[in-house]
Design an enzyme around this catalytic site. Structure first.
Site, PDB file in Angstrom:
ATOM      1  N   TRP A   3       9.960  -1.728  -4.815  1.00 51.60           N
ATOM      2  CA  TRP A   3       8.681  -2.051  -5.116  1.00 51.60           C
ATOM      3  C   TRP A   3       7.869  -2.312  -3.784  1.00 51.60           C
ATOM      4  O   TRP A   3       6.644  -1.844  -3.633  1.00 51.60           O
ATOM      5  CB  TRP A   3       8.542  -3.252  -5.991  1.00 51.60           C
ATOM      6  CG  TRP A   3       7.325  -3.509  -6.166  1.00 51.60           C
ATOM      7  CD1 TRP A   3       6.337  -3.156  -7.061  1.00 51.60           C
ATOM      8  CD2 TRP A   3       6.386  -4.777  -5.492  1.00 51.60           C
ATOM      9  NE1 TRP A   3       4.991  -3.644  -7.020  1.00 51.60           N
ATOM     10  CE2 TRP A   3       5.073  -4.879  -6.091  1.00 51.60           C
ATOM     11  CE3 TRP A   3       6.871  -5.566  -4.426  1.00 51.60           C
ATOM     12  CZ2 TRP A   3       4.161  -5.684  -5.613  1.00 51.60           C
ATOM     13  CZ3 TRP A   3       5.793  -6.563  -4.069  1.00 51.60           C
ATOM     14  CH2 TRP A   3       4.646  -6.762  -4.753  1.00 51.60           C
ATOM     15  N   HIS A   4       8.569  -3.065  -2.792  1.00 45.52           N
ATOM     16  CA  HIS A   4       7.461  -3.197  -1.653  1.00 45.52           C
ATOM     17  C   HIS A   4       7.081  -1.756  -0.801  1.00 45.52           C
ATOM     18  O   HIS A   4       6.198  -1.927  -0.296  1.00 45.52           O
ATOM     19  CB  HIS A   4       8.278  -4.023  -0.748  1.00 45.52           C
ATOM     20  CG  HIS A   4       8.034  -5.364  -1.149  1.00 45.52           C
ATOM     21  ND1 HIS A   4       8.954  -6.003  -1.997  1.00 45.52           N
ATOM     22  CD2 HIS A   4       7.304  -6.325  -0.583  1.00 45.52           C
ATOM     23  CE1 HIS A   4       8.615  -7.278  -2.228  1.00 45.52           C
ATOM     24  NE2 HIS A   4       7.889  -7.554  -1.466  1.00 45.52           N
ATOM     25  N   GLY A   5       7.900  -0.785  -1.030  1.00 47.10           N
ATOM     26  CA  GLY A   5       7.585   0.385  -0.412  1.00 47.10           C
ATOM     27  C   GLY A   5       8.551   1.388  -0.413  1.00 47.10           C
ATOM     28  O   GLY A   5       9.865   1.249  -0.708  1.00 47.10           O
TER      29      GLY A   5
END
Length: 465
Positions: free
Chosen positions: A320-322
């Site tokens: 989700w962060h990247g």
């Protein structure tokens, strides 16, 4: 527009607050909506349409699910609403990652190179997606009432204090506050104080440590001293940057009568990785638990499945962060340690590691994880790891030593002391007279504003997520 900018502090915020408090209570959601869209549209008007579209679809999906007369209609309303939100997030955030992987695979198999399209990620899209999904699910389950009207929900979805980088809010936590919230001078002053604290954390600590971390992570063969110095600098930068943003968001919310959830609780005093995730980015941890870990089965299907669910939740949290292998590996790193600590009894024990090693071990694991999180690539991260175990020697190189500024070391030391002893220091000031507290807030605000005027543009780290 960012909080730590002159246009926001001296232009947007005073104008917004003036209009907000001049408006009748019944019109304040409209004022929040217009102000929030102006705040976001300052960056890109076309991407404001994305935020608007996701909000409208999520609102309609939740409404259909809530009023559905059959389970089939309710189920499909939730599925389609959540799928739409995830599809939007997937397109903007993961298309380039997937296409790059396909291109590499094609070349490796002797095929043609695939052109990877350049897609600009709408800032704050990840946080907006989480909030939209939680609204659909909570309303469909009747855990939360549907929004009173579309204006309230659009205002919630675009609420500018937290739109860009959280905390991750849920409508059920703010539903009552949209209907009836209090505005008092004491709450407003408390909001200014939290905003000033956050601004100082960002401008006086995080931004002064950032150049040190950037220079060391750019080294191809850092020594042991340089690697650990770089990892320490980034650990402090990330905490004060992100927690500073959260503090400003909470402060802005208080100024207009909202009470947001706290997002940080001294994470660097944690005695285990399990405790760390109870103190770091709390709103995200709670979201992942309620909407990912528990639906996966939580701890209801035996020990082995619990460990898998913990690891899977953190791996997806990393993704989700990247769209980068560094984030996936960072999430997997934490997932593995969470599962291991659960096997040691972390669910029922307050202490899973011997007291003597608990804190240094936890901080070492956290910093090792931050190296992967910060690195531009897995290769760069392993260059840092090579330095951390002394493969490139231990001394500080002359070329690095002369670049280190006194302000960087002072900010690093000050940040380290506050991150470990901050709660104790704050506890010693609880009986401070109100007039002195107000003076301190004013002085902090002045110092932060002076730093703001002396600095160039410095976006928050979590804007990229």
């Amino acid at each position: 527009m960012i909080f730590s900018s002159s246009i926001f502090i001296f232009g947007f915020l005073p104008l917004f607050l003036t209009v907000y408090y001049a408006a009748p209570k019944s019109a304040r959601s409209v004022v929040i909506l217009i102000g929030s869209y102006a705040f976001y549209g300052w960056w890109r008007l076309d991407y404001l349409a994305v935020v608007f579209g996701m909000s409208v679809i999520s609102y309609l999906a939740a409404y259909v699910a809530y009023t559905a007369t059959t389970t089939t209609i309710k189920t499909w309303a939730v599925r389609l609403g959540v799928a739409f939100d995830l599809a939007v997030l997937g397109y903007f955030k993961y298309t380039m990652f997937a296409m790059s992987g396909l291109s590499d695979l094609s070349v490796a198999l002797g095929g043609a190179d695939i052109t990877v399209p350049a897609i600009i990620l709408p800032i704050g899209i990840s946080f907006h997606t989480f909030q939209s999904i939680s609204y659909i699910i909570d309303v469909s389950r009747k855990d939360a009432p549907p929004a009173r009207n579309l204006i309230d929900f659009l205002a919630f979805g675009s609420l500018f204090p937290q739109l860009i980088a959280g905390p991750v809010l849920r409508y059920k936590d703010l539903a009552d506050q949209f209907a009836n919230r209090t505005h008092t001078p004491a709450k407003f002053v408390q909001g200014i104080s939290r905003f000033a604290q956050g601004l100082a954390m960002k401008l006086l600590i995080a931004d002064n440590v950032a150049p040190l971390a950037d220079r060391i992570f750019a080294l191809s063969n850092p020594t042991g001293t340089e690697s650990w110095l770089g990892a320490s600098a980034y650990s402090i930068q990330l905490l004060f940057d992100f927690a500073g943003y959260s503090s400003m968001a909470i402060g802005l919310g208080l100024m207009i009568g909202f009470q947001f959830v706290e997002n940080f609780n001294a994470p660097y005093i944690s005695q285990s990785i399990t405790e760390f995730w109870r103190r770091w980015h709390i709103s995200l941890s709670m979201w992942l638990r309620d909407y990912l870990y528990l639906p996966l089965g939580g701890n209801r299907r035996g020990a082995a499945r619990t460990y898998i669910n913990l690891a899977m939740t953190m791996l997806l949290g990393g993704l989700w962060h990247g769209a980068n292998w560094t984030f996936i590996l960072w999430g997997a790193w934490h997932g593995i340690w969470l599962a291991f600590e659960r096997a040691l009894g972390a669910k029922s024990k307050t202490q899973v590691w011997p007291a003597l090693i608990a804190w240094p071990l936890t901080m070492t694991l956290v910093m090792i994880g931050w190296v992967m999180f910060r690195a531009a690539s897995v290769t760069e991260a392993f260059n840092m790891y090579a330095g951390m175990i002394g493969l490139n020697g231990w001394s500080l190189s002359a070329s690095m030593a002369w670049q280190i500024q006194p302000t960087e070391i002072v900010a690093l030391l000050l940040g380290s002391v506050i991150s470990v002893f901050g709660q104790r220091l704050a506890g010693m000031t609880t009986d401070t007279p109100a007039a002195l507290q107000l003076t301190s807030t004013f002085a902090l605000m002045v110092m932060a504003c002076m730093a703001l005027l002396a600095q160039t543009h410095s976006p928050f780290l979590y804007f990229q997520f």
